[in-house]
Write a protein that holds these residues in place. Structure first.
Motif, short mmCIF file in Angstrom:
data_model
loop_
_atom_site.label_atom_id
_atom_site.label_comp_id
_atom_site.label_asym_id
_atom_site.label_seq_id
_atom_site.Cartn_x
_atom_site.Cartn_y
_atom_site.Cartn_z
N GLN A 3 0.89 -1.16 -0.03
CA GLN A 3 0.21 0.14 0.01
C GLN A 3 0.99 1.29 -0.16
OE1 GLN A 3 -3.24 -0.19 -0.25
NE2 GLN A 3 -3.12 -2.20 -0.46
N VAL A 4 0.72 1.95 -1.20
CA VAL A 4 1.60 3.20 -1.21
C VAL A 4 1.03 4.34 -1.27
CG1 VAL A 4 3.31 4.13 -2.98
CG2 VAL A 4 3.19 1.70 -2.52
N LEU A 5 1.67 5.34 -0.53
CA LEU A 5 0.95 6.74 -0.61
C LEU A 5 2.04 7.70 -1.20
CD1 LEU A 5 -1.14 9.00 -0.11
CD2 LEU A 5 -0.20 8.82 2.24
N ILE A 6 1.43 8.55 -2.40
CA ILE A 6 2.48 9.48 -2.99
C ILE A 6 1.95 10.82 -2.76
CG2 ILE A 6 3.78 10.10 -4.89
CD1 ILE A 6 4.00 7.25 -5.80
N ILE A 7 2.57 11.70 -2.26
CA ILE A 7 2.42 13.15 -1.93
C ILE A 7 3.10 13.85 -3.06
CG2 ILE A 7 2.11 15.19 -0.49
CD1 ILE A 7 0.60 12.62 0.32
N GLY A 30 -2.66 8.71 -4.64
CA GLY A 30 -1.81 9.83 -4.85
C GLY A 30 -2.59 11.09 -4.34
N LEU A 31 -2.11 12.03 -4.01
CA LEU A 31 -2.35 13.36 -3.55
C LEU A 31 -1.48 14.45 -4.09
CD1 LEU A 31 -3.32 12.80 0.17
CD2 LEU A 31 -4.81 13.16 -1.47
N SER A 32 -2.47 15.53 -4.50
CA SER A 32 -1.48 16.57 -5.19
C SER A 32 -2.19 17.75 -5.04
CB SER A 32 -1.10 16.47 -6.31
OG SER A 32 -2.32 16.41 -7.35
N ARG A 33 -1.55 18.78 -5.21
CA ARG A 33 -2.19 20.22 -5.13
C ARG A 33 -3.28 20.56 -6.33
NH1 ARG A 33 0.40 25.83 -3.00
NH2 ARG A 33 -1.13 27.07 -3.36
N SER A 34 -2.69 20.11 -7.56
CA SER A 34 -3.41 20.38 -8.79
C SER A 34 -4.76 19.46 -8.67
CB SER A 34 -2.72 20.08 -9.88
OG SER A 34 -2.26 18.74 -10.00
N ILE A 61 5.56 8.45 0.29
CA ILE A 61 6.91 9.16 -0.33
C ILE A 61 5.98 10.71 -0.42
CG2 ILE A 61 8.19 9.53 -2.40
CD1 ILE A 61 7.97 6.64 -3.08
N CYS A 62 7.02 11.67 0.01
CA CYS A 62 6.58 13.18 -0.19
C CYS A 62 7.59 13.55 -1.33
CB CYS A 62 6.92 13.94 0.92
SG CYS A 62 6.51 15.23 0.97
N ALA A 63 6.92 13.56 -2.50
CA ALA A 63 7.57 14.16 -3.71
C ALA A 63 7.56 15.54 -4.04
CB ALA A 63 7.33 13.18 -4.96
N THR A 64 7.04 16.41 -3.16
CA THR A 64 6.91 17.85 -3.42
C THR A 64 8.05 18.41 -3.44
OG1 THR A 64 6.68 18.26 -0.92
CG2 THR A 64 4.67 17.71 -2.33
N GLY A 65 8.33 19.71 -3.92
CA GLY A 65 9.55 20.52 -3.70
C GLY A 65 9.20 21.43 -4.99
N ALA A 66 10.11 22.58 -5.01
CA ALA A 66 10.30 23.67 -5.88
C ALA A 66 11.40 24.59 -5.91
CB ALA A 66 8.92 24.80 -5.56
N LEU A 67 11.91 24.65 -7.01
CA LEU A 67 13.29 25.61 -7.14
C LEU A 67 13.13 26.91 -7.44
CD1 LEU A 67 16.30 25.41 -7.39
CD2 LEU A 67 16.08 25.01 -9.65
N VAL A 68 12.29 27.30 -8.18
CA VAL A 68 11.70 28.88 -8.24
C VAL A 68 10.44 29.03 -7.86
CG1 VAL A 68 11.34 30.45 -10.00
CG2 VAL A 68 13.39 28.84 -10.33
N ILE A 69 10.24 29.77 -6.88
CA ILE A 69 8.81 30.16 -6.12
C ILE A 69 8.63 31.65 -6.53
CG2 ILE A 69 7.53 30.09 -4.11
CD1 ILE A 69 9.68 28.00 -3.14
N ASN A 70 7.51 31.91 -6.94
CA ASN A 70 7.24 33.26 -7.01
C ASN A 70 8.07 34.09 -7.90
OD1 ASN A 70 4.56 32.55 -6.06
ND2 ASN A 70 5.16 33.18 -4.18
N GLY A 71 8.79 33.48 -8.82
CA GLY A 71 9.75 34.24 -9.67
C GLY A 71 11.21 34.28 -9.04
N HIS A 72 11.25 33.93 -7.84
CA HIS A 72 12.82 33.86 -7.04
C HIS A 72 13.30 32.74 -7.82
CE1 HIS A 72 11.45 37.18 -4.41
NE2 HIS A 72 10.44 36.46 -3.98
N THR A 115 7.89 2.49 5.35
CA THR A 115 9.07 3.39 5.01
C THR A 115 8.37 4.67 4.79
OG1 THR A 115 10.48 1.63 4.07
CG2 THR A 115 10.88 3.95 3.26
N PHE A 116 9.15 5.73 5.30
CA PHE A 116 8.64 7.24 4.67
C PHE A 116 9.85 7.82 4.19
CE2 PHE A 116 8.59 11.97 4.94
CZ PHE A 116 7.42 12.03 4.81
N ALA A 117 9.73 8.43 2.98
CA ALA A 117 10.96 9.16 2.27
C ALA A 117 10.38 10.37 1.85
CB ALA A 117 11.30 8.29 1.16
N ALA A 118 11.21 11.24 2.00
CA ALA A 118 11.17 12.59 1.41
C ALA A 118 12.08 12.91 0.38
CB ALA A 118 11.10 13.68 2.59
N LEU A 119 11.82 13.64 -0.69
CA LEU A 119 12.79 13.79 -1.98
C LEU A 119 13.56 14.97 -1.42
CD1 LEU A 119 11.05 13.13 -5.13
CD2 LEU A 119 12.19 11.74 -3.53
#
Length: 221
Positions: A3-7, A30-34, A61-72, A115-119
């Motif tokens: 049983q797998v949960l992916i954020i 699976g869960l996501s913002r969109s 697995i928490c596969a969320t993240g961002a490199l560029v946020i609000n233009g920064h 197991t819990f894993a964060a990217l």
């Protein structure tokens, strides 16, 4: 069948992880913002989404993240630092996954392996940082590594068969990295997902609290 949960399941690596897990016969949620309105920077949003989940989950697995946020964009020099950019990076890349873990723990079994894993990212390694730059993103990922490491120590007191880790997926071919890969070797998302699942399959509770790359090698803090 696990049983797998992916954020973050609608993102480039998140969707690839979901597909790879299903391809090997896992039952994937699976869960996501969109798609689900899950905002990892809003704890109320996390609580609301997680209340609908039956659990328990063998792998989260928490596969969320961002490199560029609000233009920064990533800073090349310290003089480019902005308080707003630092705050946003910590909210998305450190606080978000930590809050996900907080609410994921009740969904993890106590008497069987889980197991819990964060990217995370190799650039979050202090020991591996030889070129500087990308200050806000690096600092947020370093903070994530510390949060997961500390949580793993606590988790093993109640979930003795649990493994809680950070993972570096490599430079994956997604919109996330398209403008910043440069000369770095990139890996197609499906291949990166299979690599990460293979690493997770090989980890044991003795390795909980660690930071590992897509080959299973330990990444320095």
């Amino acid at each position: 069948m696990a049983q797998v949960l992916i954020i973050g399941a609608s993102g480039g690596i998140g969707s690839a992880l979901a597909e790879a897990a299903r391809a090997r016969g896992d039952d994937v949620t699976g869960l996501s913002r969109s798609r689900d309105g899950l905002d990892v920077t809003d704890e109320t949003s996390i609580e609301r989404a997680f209340k609908t989940l039956p659990g328990p989950f063998d792998l989260i697995i928490c596969a969320t993240g961002a490199l560029v946020i609000n233009g920064h964009e990533p800073e090349k020099m310290v003089k480019a630092l902005r308080a707003e950019a630092l705050t946003q990076q910590f909210r998305v890349n450190a606080m978000g996954p930590a809050l996900v873990l907080k609410h994921a723990i009740p969904l993890m079994p106590k008497d069987t392996p889980a197991t819990f894993a964060a990217l995370s990212a190799r650039v979050g390694s202090i020991g591996d940082n030889q070129i500087g730059g990308w200050h806000s993103y690096r600092a947020a990922k370093a903070a994530l590594n510390q949060l997961i490491h500390g949580a793993a120590i606590e988790l093993k007191r109640t979930h003795k068969q649990a493994t809680c880790v950070c993972l570096h997926p490599g430079t994956v071919e997604t919109p996330f990295t398209a403008e910043y890969a440069g000369r770095h070797k990139t890996t197609p998302a499906p291949e990166a997902a299979r690599n990460l699942l293979s690493v997770l399959d090989g980890l044991t509770p003795a390795q909980t609290g660690g930071f590992y790359d897509y080959s299973g090698a330990e990444v320095p803090w």
